[in-house]
Write a protein that holds these residues in place. Structure first.
Motif: not given
Length: 607
Positions: A314-329
């Motif tokens: 898709t021509g993206a050079h930056q990715g973000f993972v939006y991760l649940r705050g309740e998932y510490p491991r």
């Protein structure tokens, strides 16, 4: 822009938490101790405003270090980012994991949602609260699903400090939950991610084949098990070739909407506006959903590789993972995988020497179900309240930071790997003509073997429950979670496909399957669903803001009334439900009535 700051000052610890994220302040305007500075003008205001997206990480930094966010700490963070304190306060109070009032450094979150409620969460809460009363130094918080449904009931302890410490107790007893809260470092270790996969080790697995078979911390083990084969093939095919393969495979989104993935990627890739962004939605907050957690804990490199493929296409050079705050491991495992991939050249300025630059940043959510909606997620990353945007424009046109953005959830992304390794025709041959490939199902409740199951589309609900060992005296099955619908025990021949569940008058959703036997009080379960939607409504639109409250009020009355009086409230529920479905801005309000409606119509819940 009103930048009215109060007189409260941050403590040394609060200042250190913010400075660790943003670096030391450069001027008195930002909070530096310089007596010769002139506060009548601000230096670097434009640059500070460009960092507005660091507001949520800044709130996390303070909350993690102190346990709550004081007025002085909030003002200091706002000075550093040139954010109006009133806006930042609105963001801080939007999320369940933050507190703007004093509380103990340790918070014990006890899940009271559907799977945990059926497993005795009310008794667990009562026991924990009796043991951890005032003066214990622990704040007990009854809250929504923690994504640990296969080990219900569940509790999560978070002890603020440097560093913040966490402990999970699931299945939780009063003793173990208290131990997790009072001494997180001494709490028993969580079981391996593979314990949530009853089929682990079976030959037919495609998406879950590495969970339990490969060390999730080892990049070498991942590569030895076929890792990064898909990325190398992607570079051979080129971006257009990758999108063509994804389109020909028939892969659709696994988050519930079932939008064709190839079309979404093509629409983003073709936009002339740059930069393009890639966002992985790992904020699976639907009660009963935990598949993405298991993947990130048990096979994190697969997600890193899949995101790299998607970014290349898709021509993206930056990715973000939006991760649940309740998932510490999951946070720890994913951070480690990203760091290792970057160090070994699988992320960075020149991925595998192919001339494509791509990197991944993790952004933690903070307890807001509505942020599972893609535009609410974008607002959250950008440092605003996680409220959905009106569409159009759609994210492929104007998404994150106003730029073309492709957003997929974890399960959708890891399906990209087998599409490329086995080829689109072979992948499309799995499942049915309209629902191709394998599907992950989160099975919990009244079954002998709860966990994540991988089956090809087209298997029946009965097939799945037989695998999980459904118990006797089955009363109902909830498909799709709180936003889904109930089916009866005599409807287990429903095919688990998007079209099959639609024809049966229910929904597949994200793959939640919760079984309830006749020991579970159905009216109380429905009331909990109504409470969940009332609490999770962002309040932006009237139909949802008011409708979820009216729905809960009516269900409270129905529990205590019968006959004509109950019939009046059921009629009111139908009217309110139609209004929410037709007029709400996003899927939260549009689906808030689904489960209650299906319980009334299919199960005769109040007869």
């Amino acid at each position: 822009m009103d930048l009215h700051f109060g007189d409260s000052k941050p403590t040394d610890d609060e200042r250190a938490a913010v400075d660790a994220l943003l670096g030391p302040p450069e001027s008195s305007w930002e909070g530096a101790d310089r007596s010769d500075a002139d506060l009548r003008w601000a230096r670097g205001g434009r640059a500070a405003r460009d960092r507005r997206d660091l507001l949520l990480p800044g709130l996390h930094a303070i909350n993690d270090r102190i346990g709550w966010i004081s007025e002085g700490a909030l003002d200091y963070l706002c000075r550093r980012l040139t954010v109006p304190p009133a806006e930042a306060y609105g963001v801080a109070t939007f999320y369940a994991l933050f507190s703007v009032g004093p509380r103990p450094a340790t918070v014990l979150h006890v899940c009271t949602d559907l799977a945990c409620a059926a497993a005795g969460a009310s008794d667990l809460c009562a026991g924990v609260e009796a043991r951890l009363g005032p003066g214990s130094g622990v704040h007990v918080e009854r809250g929504p699903c923690l994504g640990l449904c296969e080990r219900a009931p569940a509790a999560l302890a978070i002890k603020a400090g440097d560093p913040v410490r966490t402990a999970v107790s699931a299945p939780a007893t009063v003793r173990e939950a208290v131990l997790a809260a009072s001494a997180p470092d001494s709490a028993p270790q969580e079981p391996p991610a593979a314990t949530a996969v009853p089929q682990a080790g079976r030959d037919h697995l495609v998406l879950l084949k590495r969970v339990g078979a490969v060390d999730p911390s080892s990049l070498d083990d991942y590569r030895a098990a076929g890792g990064y084969t898909a990325l190398r093939r992607a570079f051979e095919l080129g971006p257009a070739g990758v999108i063509r393969e994804i389109t020909d495979s028939g892969l659709v989104g696994r988050g519930g909407a079932a939008f064709p993935t190839g079309r979404k990627w093509q629409a983003t890739a073709s936009r002339p506006d740059h930069p393009h962004y890639l966002v992985c939605n790992a904020d699976e907050s639907e009660p009963g959903t935990f598949k993405d957690r298991v993947i990130m804990e048990g096979d994190p490199y697969a997600l890193v590789e899949a995101m790299t493929v998607a970014a290349y296409a898709t021509g993206a050079h930056q990715g973000f993972v939006y991760l649940r705050g309740e998932y510490p491991r999951a946070l720890r495992r994913l951070r480690h995988a990203i760091d290792q991939a970057r160090a070994r050249g699988f992320l960075g300025d020149d991925v595998l020497g192919q001339g494509h630059a791509f990197d991944i940043e993790i952004r933690r959510g903070a307890g807001a179900y509505v942020c599972g909606e893609e535009t609410a997620l974008f607002n959250s990353i950008e440092g605003h309240r996680g409220e959905p945007r009106s569409k159009p424009p759609f994210p492929v046109e104007k998404g994150l930071f106003g730029k073309p953005t492709v957003e997929n959830n974890v399960e959708t992304l890891i399906n990209v790997l087998p599409v490329l390794t086995m080829g689109a025709p072979a992948y499309a041959a799995i499942g049915t003509e309209s629902s191709t490939g394998p599907k992950l199902f989160c099975v919990s409740g009244s079954v002998e073997r709860p966990g994540i199951y991988e089956l090809p589309f087209g298997a029946t609900l009965g097939d799945l429950l037989a695998e999980a060992g459904v118990r006797d005296r089955l009363r109902a099955v909830l498909l799709g979670g709180a936003a889904g619908g109930f089916v009866r025990p005599d409807e287990l021949d429903i095919p688990l496909t998007f079209e099959g569940t639609r024809e049966a008058g229910t929904t597949l959703g994200s793959g939640v399957v919760m079984a309830f036997d006749d020991t579970v009080p159905l009216p109380r379960l429905l009331l909990r669903i109504a409470e969940f939607f009332r609490d999770e409504s962002c309040g932006q639109c009237v139909p949802c803001r008011v409708g979820t409250v009216r729905q809960q009020e009516a269900l409270h009355r129905i529990v205590a009334r019968t006959g004509a009086a109950a019939a009046d409230d059921i009629a009111l529920l139908r009217e309110v439900g139609r209004a929410m479905r037709d007029a709400s801005i996003c899927g939260l309000g549009q689906t808030a009535w689904n489960a209650v409606e299906s319980a009334i119509d299919r199960l005769g819940a109040y007869e």
